[in-house]
Design an enzyme around this catalytic site. Structure first.
Site, PDB file in Angstrom:
ATOM      1  N   GLN A 138       0.855  -1.192   0.000  1.00 50.43           N
ATOM      2  CA  GLN A 138       0.000   0.000   0.000  1.00 50.43           C
ATOM      3  C   GLN A 138       0.886   1.235   0.000  1.00 50.43           C
ATOM      4  OE1 GLN A 138      -1.733   1.904   3.389  1.00 50.43           O
ATOM      5  NE2 GLN A 138      -1.483   3.414   1.746  1.00 50.43           N
ATOM      6  N   ASP A 248      -1.260  10.336  -3.813  1.00 49.69           N
ATOM      7  CA  ASP A 248      -0.029  10.381  -3.026  1.00 49.69           C
ATOM      8  C   ASP A 248       0.953  11.359  -3.667  1.00 49.69           C
ATOM      9  OD1 ASP A 248       2.440   9.840  -1.763  1.00 49.69           O
ATOM     10  OD2 ASP A 248       1.881   7.748  -1.421  1.00 49.69           O
ATOM     11  N   GLY A 274      -4.952   9.865  -0.628  1.00 53.59           N
ATOM     12  CA  GLY A 274      -3.548  10.206  -0.574  1.00 53.59           C
ATOM     13  C   GLY A 274      -2.668   9.099  -0.042  1.00 53.59           C
ATOM     14  N   HIS A 275      -1.614   9.501   0.641  1.00 55.77           N
ATOM     15  CA  HIS A 275      -0.565   8.596   1.106  1.00 55.77           C
ATOM     16  C   HIS A 275      -1.091   7.597   2.139  1.00 55.77           C
ATOM     17  CE1 HIS A 275       3.636   7.538   1.631  1.00 55.77           C
ATOM     18  NE2 HIS A 275       3.620   7.842   2.919  1.00 55.77           N
ATOM     19  N   PHE A 276      -1.836   8.087   3.120  1.00 54.31           N
ATOM     20  CA  PHE A 276      -2.343   7.238   4.204  1.00 54.31           C
ATOM     21  C   PHE A 276      -3.734   6.715   3.851  1.00 54.31           C
ATOM     22  CE2 PHE A 276       0.975   9.591   6.398  1.00 54.31           C
ATOM     23  CZ  PHE A 276       1.515   8.639   7.250  1.00 54.31           C
TER      24      PHE A 276
END
Length: 298
Positions: A138, A248, A274-276
């Site tokens: 992920q 991201d 996004g990233h998380f």
């Protein structure tokens, strides 16, 4: 006789234990679920920057009754405590995580690779491929095309650059930490503030910024190792589930799709976040992880 109303159905979170174990002088904090079956499949959860094992707390709640989810804090992160003079590099982080798995007696496990978890996890895989049952990836990059322009510029910094230290330290502020959580999301209101506030709490602890500075300078060694990681994927073709937040700012969608080049059978799911990605897409990602672990057990 009184008639009681029917109780509403609730999803009961998993029980989880929170412990320390000593590895080469490092007191490694970890959290692990306590599944109902002792032979439950094991998923080693490898966190990213600037977070720690707490980033997986909701995933552990969701899946931990049926699978053994284990999440350590690396040296320099979360609750883990290191001795004076500890040297920070991704190779050394992998040494400690490998020792951690061996202290817990883990001989077969799948790995969840997120962000920094990719360079840590791929090092474990190269050292002991026989232990790895599968990969959940992920936003854990392993391909040059997965690096955004901002990521390329950042990872190219060296201690000889006059503005490098101030540039890197700028990433360790509360505003920057919050932006890592909310950047690229479709709806920032779905991002709970506890995650980035807790990350910042740990970043502000004595010695933590210098630890992260050392890892930032070392990150270019991960990029140099990408061909080795890709060769391992081609040789071993592990069962692989790729879930990715396409917004991201560091690791782009191209990096997610690149896994299919070396593991064509990999399952790919992209999310508008996004990233998380777990922060706002846990209801989508958790069932995918559960199904993946079930297939590994079948």
């Amino acid at each position: 006789m009184a008639v009681s109303a029917a109780l509403p159905r609730v999803s009961v979170p998993a029980r989880a234990a929170h412990r320390f174990v000593e590895v080469d002088g490092v007191e490694v904090f970890y959290r692990e679920s306590l599944p109902e079956r002792p032979d439950a499949p094991v998923l080693l959860l490898l966190h990213g920057f600037p977070s720690a094992s707490h980033q997986f707390r909701r995933l552990i709640d969701s899946l931990g009754r049926h699978y053994r989810l284990i999440a350590p804090d690396y040296p320099g992160f979360g609750h883990t405590r290191v001795p004076d003079g500890f040297t920070y590099s991704f190779e050394h982080l992998a040494d400690i995580v490998q020792g951690f798995t061996e202290r817990l007696g883990l001989t077969r496990y799948a790995m969840y690779l997120f962000d920094f978890g990719a360079p840590v996890g791929f090092r474990l895989a190269l050292r002991h491929p026989e232990r790895v049952t599968g990969l959940v990836v992920q936003n854990g990059n392993a391909y040059a095309e997965g690096l955004s322009d901002a990521a390329r510029d950042f990872t190219a910094l060296t201690p000889d650059d006059p503005d490098a230290e101030s540039t890197i330290l700028g990433l360790f502020t509360l505003a920057a930490t919050r932006a890592q959580y909310e950047g690229g999301t479709a709806d920032p209101a779905l991002i709970a503030p506890e995650g980035w506030l807790l990350d910042q709490h740990f970043l502000d602890q004595p010695g933590r910024k210098q630890a992260q500075l050392a890892l930032a300078y070392d990150y270019k060694n991960n990029i140099a190792a990408y061909p080795d990681w890709q060769a391992w994927l081609r040789e071993h073709r592990p069962p692989t589930l790729v879930t990715w937040g396409t917004g991201d700012p560091f690791f782009t969608e191209a990096g997610a799709r690149a896994y299919l080049r070396d593991v064509p059978e990999a399952e790919l799911h992209l999310f508008p976040t996004g990233h998380f990605a777990l922060e706002d897409h846990l209801p989508d990602i958790a069932p995918l992880v559960a199904g993946f672990l079930d297939r590994l057990r079948a």
